[in-house]
Design an enzyme around this catalytic site. Structure first.
Site, PDB file in Angstrom:
ATOM      1  N   CYS A 197     -10.572  -1.734 -10.036  1.00 33.55           N
ATOM      2  CA  CYS A 197      -9.996  -0.658  -9.221  1.00 33.55           C
ATOM      3  C   CYS A 197      -8.588  -0.989  -8.741  1.00 33.55           C
ATOM      4  CB  CYS A 197     -10.908  -0.316  -8.047  1.00 33.55           C
ATOM      5  SG  CYS A 197     -11.082  -1.667  -6.876  1.00 33.55           S
ATOM      6  N   HIS A 218       0.809  -1.211   0.000  1.00 28.23           N
ATOM      7  CA  HIS A 218       0.000   0.000   0.000  1.00 28.23           C
ATOM      8  C   HIS A 218       0.845   1.266   0.000  1.00 28.23           C
ATOM      9  CE1 HIS A 218      -3.270  -2.808   0.603  1.00 28.23           C
ATOM     10  NE2 HIS A 218      -3.983  -1.871   0.013  1.00 28.23           N
TER      11      HIS A 218
HETATM   12  C1  PEP Z   1      -6.905  -4.557  -4.910  1.00 23.92           C
HETATM   13  O1  PEP Z   1      -6.647  -5.518  -4.184  1.00 23.92           O
HETATM   14  O2  PEP Z   1      -6.690  -4.544  -6.138  1.00 23.92           O
HETATM   15  C2  PEP Z   1      -7.464  -3.323  -4.330  1.00 23.92           C
HETATM   16  C3  PEP Z   1      -7.872  -2.334  -5.079  1.00 23.92           C
HETATM   17  O3  PEP Z   1      -7.503  -3.240  -2.962  1.00 23.92           O
HETATM   18  P1  PEP Z   1      -6.227  -2.923  -2.051  1.00 23.92           P
HETATM   19  O4  PEP Z   1      -5.084  -2.555  -2.963  1.00 23.92           O
HETATM   20  O5  PEP Z   1      -6.585  -1.808  -1.133  1.00 23.92           O
HETATM   21  O6  PEP Z   1      -6.001  -4.207  -1.331  1.00 23.92           O
END
Ligand code: PEP
Ligand code: MG
Length: 744
Positions: free
Chosen positions: A667, A354
């Site tokens: 996303c 993240h």
């Molecule tokens: C994903 O896993 O692609 C997502 C958008 O969620 P995160 O990156 O917050 O786990």
């Protein structure tokens, strides 16, 4: 045996130079294996160089050099496997190096030293008597070579770096492309609250040091409070203010000082007081008081950081820095003033951790997996970071700086060009409208220009407001945050995701300790186990939206239909209560699930019966389909969303969603990568959600291609057997359309 292995590995790992490490390695190995000779050859510019020996002629070290095509050592390197010979002289590849005085040895056992597929050298043991080394001895040497590889590679890197003074180069993996030229700010790793118990020699001097550290911590907290006040985030601002007051003389600050007066060093004093209070608070029955332990821990660490690394975070307001650190976490980056952050370089971390996503969202160049960078004393040195190429240059010459300044201005000009079209819709040349949404929420506060160019917010991650607090935010606190998000979207739809902590996003006040956090208590699992928290979040989201129909709620990490059913019951409960007690005009928001656990791909029929939309989380979907931890730099080369298996899964997901008339968007980070966006559009996705920095670029790109030609490209891409070839095809396509510069 295990102890011997451990002792040798430890002494190599703790050596300060490669020479010392190899020296101790050969002596200890010879003695442990009770043999006559042990030597190590290190690969330098395609030559195997005798680098340490206990048994051969010492003066031959550095002088015996052979290509891989020569000698038995060369053969071990060439084949990348161990060789065990009773009499080496009889082997056709035997080559005598007279300067090494090797002729007395007959028995020969050698193993390659390999780190992540890369050959580093060869370790050899020899004995005068002709005899085959037994299986146990062979296994020992191979285990030793494997265990040592990482330490040797680290020391070798360090030696290479220090030997090139004028142009020191580091290599790493790109987490966010771009170029930065700025001075380094090196911030060490986590500071432990348990400091050694040391007595201070000069009590007044220690007290003075401590006062200064407390003062600097208070200044930093005050600055944070003011920043959040400026961002209209009063709750956060008041928390930092309260923490700042806790360091006063009448409170914790006074306790630290009293301990110094008793004779302890400043560090020991802070550590002793913090550990004592943390233990006391954690033992309390009252949940609120128990949570105060995290304040004490946080404050202790802030003051210790000021003592151990004074002045680190006191940034020069005029000068942005390249942050060099072990591992950036999201809250650290979220706290860092954006305009001061020119680039990020870390030893650890994964491309889809993240913190890396946040760097991309902020448009800050970032490079991860840069070995030995913390040992290189980079602080305050001028750096050039070329993240796209995986390069970090230290103290570059003025001509190199000039060259990069030109590159930077060219990149800025391109960015301006992309931004110019942002108000125009993303319409392909053959008339297909693609809706581009924004991923938000990884930064504290909401970007003010959120609405510009985006069709709405496609993913609002609610974790950060939770992570920056010292406790779970209350319903009214959450309502305020969500209201500001909805306001910033200016009437466009907003997809809010319920809490997805766990994995690499721990809450400081709700520690979860797990062997495999990405396979553990994450996302919806935690929410369903804590309905009291989940209900508050659902209520807050719905109240923030009121009677507007712009809110959609998204559930993360769903792996079973039961989880959806259970979550829907809570949603109904929260909705009905609010409608009856608070707002009769309240709208029940559409609900969706993240498609990120592979099993759900095979149950889309059932999913479609229950929810209004799905959003593909390609980051986690890739991680779980490929069984590659998105945070682990060792396997980051394997994390590939262009893997044919992933592409096929994404295409299949779209097809099934269309069959079941289930609205679908993407996303994950793939949607914001130019090459990824092209393939997703080719598959038929019409809703892509990405970070602010990608939005203008993807919009510009899609306005210059036809979906028809992308479909043809996809047909070819899907015939490739690996991700690399798939990327190559897309890159060629971009070049043929003179769009390759978009790749940065
Ligand atoms: C994903 O896993 O692609 C997502 C958008 O969620 P995160 O990156 O917050 O786990
Ligand atoms: Mg995810």
């Amino acid at each position: 045996m295990l102890n011997t292995l451990r002792d040798i590995t430890q002494s190599v790992a703790s050596a300060h130079t490669l020479e010392l490490a190899l020296e101790s390695l050969v002596i200890q190995t010879k003695s442990a294996m009770e043999t006559d000779c042990c030597s190590v050859y290190i690969l330098e510019q395609q030559l195997l160089v005798l680098s340490a020996t206990d048994g051969l002629e010492k003066s031959a070290v550095g002088r015996v050099r052979m290509p891989m095509s020569e000698g038995l050592v060369g053969l071990v390197a060439e084949r990348e496997e161990a060789i065990n010979l009773a009499d080496a002289h009889l082997h056709p590849r035997f080559k005598l190096f007279p300067e090494a005085n090797e002729d007395e040895y007959r028995a020969f056992l050698a193993a390659p030293i390999i780190y992540q597929k890369q050959l580093l050298g060869v370790i050899v043991v020899q004995q005068a008597k002709a005899r085959q080394f037994n299986e146990g001895e062979e296994a020992f040497l191979m285990t030793l070579a494997a265990q040592l590889a990482m330490a040797i590679r680290g020391l070798k890197r360090r030696a290479e770096v220090h030997s090139v003074d004028s142009q020191v180069l580091f290599h790493g993996t790109c987490a966010s492309s771009g170029v930065a030229i700025a001075h380094a700010l090196v911030i060490g790793g986590e500071i432990s609250l348990s400091q050694p118990e040391v007595t201070g020699t000069d009590i007044d001097a220690e007290a003075q040091r401590l006062r200064q550290a407390i003062g600097r911590s208070q200044d930093a907290l005050l600055a944070l409070a003011q920043r959040f006040e400026g961002d209209q985030d009063e709750e956060l601002s008041s928390i930092f203010l309260a923490l700042q007051t806790l360091l006063d003389d009448e409170s914790l600050g006074g306790d630290y000082l009293r301990e110094v007066r008793l004779g302890w060093s400043a560090e020991s004093a802070v550590s002793r007081v913090s550990l004592r209070y943390v233990a006391q608070f954690e033992a309390m029955d009252d949940a609120y008081l128990r949570e105060r332990a995290s304040d004490i821990r946080d404050l202790g660490q802030r003051v210790l950081r000021q003592l151990i690394e004074p002045g680190r975070m006191n940034l020069d307001p005029d000068k942005p820095v390249i942050l060099v650190t072990r591992e950036a976490d999201t809250s650290m980056l979220a706290e860092f003033p954006r305009q001061k952050l020119a680039g990020i370089v870390t030893e650890l971390g994964g491309v889809n951790a993240h913190a890396a996503i946040l760097a991309r969202a902020l448009g800050v160049p970032a490079m991860i997996g840069v070995e030995q960078v913390l040992q290189a004393e980079l602080d305050k040195k001028l750096l050039i970071l070329n993240a796209g190429r995986g390069l970090l240059m230290v103290s570059p010459s003025p001509s190199v700086v000039d060259e990069y300044r030109n590159l930077l201005s060219a990149q800025k000009a391109m960015a301006r060009q992309y931004a110019e079209e942002l108000k125009e819709p993303a319409l392909t040349l053959d008339g297909h409208r693609i809706h581009l949404y924004l991923n938000a929420g990884l930064m504290s506060g909401v970007a003010t220009d959120i609405a510009e160019g985006a069709d709405g917010i496609g993913l609002y991650r609610t974790e950060i407001p939770f992570m920056l607090q010292q406790r779970f935010p209350s319903e009214s606190e959450q309502i305020k945050v969500y209201q500001s998000v909805l306001q910033s979207a200016e009437g466009k739809p907003v997809v809010m995701r319920t809490l997805d902590v766990g994995g690499d996003k721990p809450l400081p006040y709700f520690p979860i300790s797990e062997e495999n956090p990405f396979l553990g208590w994450r996302g919806i699992r935690l929410s369903l186990d804590h309905p009291e928290l989940f209900l508050v979040q659902l209520r807050a989201m719905m109240q923030a939206a009121g009677d507007s129909d712009k809110l959609k709620i998204l559930l993360p990490m769903v792996s079973s239909i039961d989880e959806i059913d259970e979550a829907l019951l809570y949603l109904d409960q929260a909705f009905n209560e609010l409608k009856a007690d608070v707002n009769p005009a309240l709208k029940r928001p559409p609900i969706g699930v993240m498609l990120e656990v592979p099993a759900l791909l095979f149950q889309l029929d059932e999913v479609a019966k229950r929810v209004d939309f799905v959003s593909v989380g390609s980051n986690d979907l890739t991680q779980y389909l490929l069984a590659v931890d998105r945070n682990n730099p060792r396997v980051s080369g394997l994390f590939d969303s262009f893997h044919p298996g992933i592409l096929r899964a994404l295409r299949r997901a779209l097809k099934e969603c269309s069959d079941y008339q289930l609205e679908v968007s993407v996303c994950g980070e793939l949607a914001g990568e130019p090459m990824g966006a092209l393939l997703l559009v080719a598959m038929g996705y019409t809703q892509l959600s990405m970070n602010q920095a990608s939005l203008a670029k993807i919009n510009y790109l899609l306005r210059r291609v036809e979906r028809r030609e992308l479909e043809q490209l996809l047909d070819l891409v899907l015939q490739m057997s690996n991700g690399q070839d798939a990327r190559e095809l897309v890159r060629e396509f971009l070049s043929s359309r003179e769009l390759a510069s978009i790749l940065g």
